[in-house]
Design a protein around this motif. Structure first.
Motif, mmCIF file in Angstrom:
data_model
loop_
_atom_site.group_PDB
_atom_site.id
_atom_site.type_symbol
_atom_site.label_atom_id
_atom_site.label_comp_id
_atom_site.label_asym_id
_atom_site.label_seq_id
_atom_site.Cartn_x
_atom_site.Cartn_y
_atom_site.Cartn_z
ATOM 1 N N LEU A 132 0.588 29.644 8.467
ATOM 2 C CA LEU A 132 0.324 28.280 7.516
ATOM 3 C C LEU A 132 -0.708 28.259 6.335
ATOM 4 N N PRO A 133 -0.437 28.379 5.641
ATOM 5 C CA PRO A 133 -1.453 28.395 4.087
ATOM 6 C C PRO A 133 -2.207 27.810 3.598
ATOM 7 N N THR A 134 -3.073 28.480 3.316
ATOM 8 C CA THR A 134 -4.564 27.402 3.150
ATOM 9 C C THR A 134 -4.346 27.277 0.954
ATOM 10 N N GLN A 135 -4.714 26.122 0.439
ATOM 11 C CA GLN A 135 -4.589 25.852 -0.571
ATOM 12 C C GLN A 135 -6.107 25.436 -1.433
ATOM 13 N N GLN A 136 -6.893 25.638 -2.693
ATOM 14 C CA GLN A 136 -7.521 25.455 -3.274
ATOM 15 C C GLN A 136 -6.554 24.087 -4.368
ATOM 16 N N LEU A 137 -7.581 23.031 -4.361
ATOM 17 C CA LEU A 137 -6.790 22.133 -5.101
ATOM 18 C C LEU A 137 -7.764 21.430 -5.720
ATOM 19 N N PRO A 138 -7.644 21.119 -7.709
ATOM 20 C CA PRO A 138 -8.246 20.684 -8.456
ATOM 21 C C PRO A 138 -9.025 19.028 -8.033
ATOM 22 N N LYS A 139 -9.744 19.129 -8.187
ATOM 23 C CA LYS A 139 -10.323 17.124 -8.094
ATOM 24 C C LYS A 139 -9.150 16.720 -9.058
ATOM 25 N N GLY A 140 -8.851 15.555 -8.109
ATOM 26 C CA GLY A 140 -7.557 14.019 -9.144
ATOM 27 C C GLY A 140 -6.535 15.062 -8.802
ATOM 28 N N HIS A 141 -5.903 16.497 -7.932
ATOM 29 C CA HIS A 141 -4.296 16.195 -7.681
ATOM 30 C C HIS A 141 -4.355 15.035 -6.762
ATOM 31 N N LEU A 142 -2.626 15.093 -6.827
ATOM 32 C CA LEU A 142 -1.942 14.280 -6.082
ATOM 33 C C LEU A 142 -1.085 15.304 -5.233
ATOM 34 N N LEU A 143 -1.710 14.917 -3.990
ATOM 35 C CA LEU A 143 -0.839 15.819 -2.937
ATOM 36 C C LEU A 143 0.560 14.868 -2.267
ATOM 37 N N LEU A 144 0.701 13.730 -2.796
ATOM 38 C CA LEU A 144 1.881 12.337 -1.851
ATOM 39 C C LEU A 144 1.393 11.948 -3.240
#
Lengths: 194, 194
Positions: free
Chosen positions: B27-39
């Motif tokens: 299982l990887p981790t991800q760094q997401l910026p603010k406002g990122h649409l995951l779904l």
């Protein structure tokens, strides 16, 4: 024993004749009068139900006032999942709105079924999935629909209930007064006549 | 790899060192910026998430307007269960409201985990139970609480978010205008001062 119940099962797993017989022997049906309380909030749920015929209302109590949240009908499962599986106080009230016939799955029967075959474990998951989808749809409907749109959705999904339920239950389900429901009905009727 | 994730698992099942290593590798981790649409709704969900740090907003689109329904934070799972498990179009939109670190469980990883040990099957059920309880609480809160009571519940359960979210998200979550939220805040402040 309800044919509809076995039809539901058959959609998901294939039971052997022995397994079918085991279920038939284990699960009783009950005839409940109108207004019968199957579960009260704060109590611990020890049973869940499959509706063969009739209707069960989910409601919450707010300062002593009943707020209807959902109406379960034929071929639907009715459970307070968390309370039943974890033996914690229920947040739900369930009450029949008309004479209702249910199949009763008690704690004891559930354990016996789960121990008897992994097929029932799989079925338990399916039932939970249906319950999750039901609640997700409820949330989406609260957020995305106006009372009039919610009423139209209700007519589409459970139209047969419209004649079977007291109008104040339906109004409460829509989060509006009985008067507002009357106005909505008139508006819909007018649109149809145009 | 998130310690919090293994803490969550340890509450429910005991993993062997090999099983732990398998999870860490998978299982990887991800760094997401603010406002990122995951779904986005209508898409098919192929991943679900465990929040290590940050916040993910569930919202619905109503005539092009975003209606916030829930805010997931640290140590919570975020999934569109039905879409992920049945590969049907999602009804949910998920978006980060701040820089967010998540653990990503893809379709492929999920199958690998389920095939690896029945413990992960059990964990999948626990995650689903949590999601069901979350939605049941949302429904109960919509029906039984006023906007002010819902705001107080929000402060109690997710108070830390109050400073981290734009106020119009919170207002939308309460189903009220930003102006009404301001009035509620003033009223609460006044009561505290009395």
């Amino acid at each position: 024993m309800a044919k509809a119940f076995f039809d539901f099962i058959a959609q998901h797993v294939q039971l052997s004749p022995e397994e079918k017989a085991f279920v038939e022997e284990l699960l009783p049906t009950q005839q409940l009068p109108k207004g019968h309380l199957l579960l009260q909030e704060q109590r611990i749920s020890t049973q869940f139900f499959f509706i063969i015929k009739g209707c069960i209302r989910l409601f919450y109590l707010v300062d002593g006032i009943e707020k209807s949240a959902f109406f379960y009908t034929e071929n639907e499962f009715v459970s307070s999942y968390e309370s039943f599986t974890k033996q914690v106080p229920a947040k739900h009230n369930f009450q029949t709105t008309e004479p209702t016939e249910v199949l009763v799955i008690s704690q004891e029967s559930a354990y016996k079924l789960l121990a008897y075959s992994p097929k029932f474990d799989f079925l338990a998951r399916v039932i939970m999935e249906v319950e999750l989808a039901t609640y997700q749809n409820m949330v989406a409907s609260f957020i995305t629909l106006s009372p009039e749109q919610r009423y139209l959705q209700f007519l589409e999904q459970k139209g047969a209930l419209q004649q079977r339920l007291p109008q104040h239950y339906i109004a409460s389900y829509l989060g509006i007064s009985a008067e507002s429901l009357s106005r909505i009905k008139k508006r819909i009727l007018l649109k149809k006549q145009q």
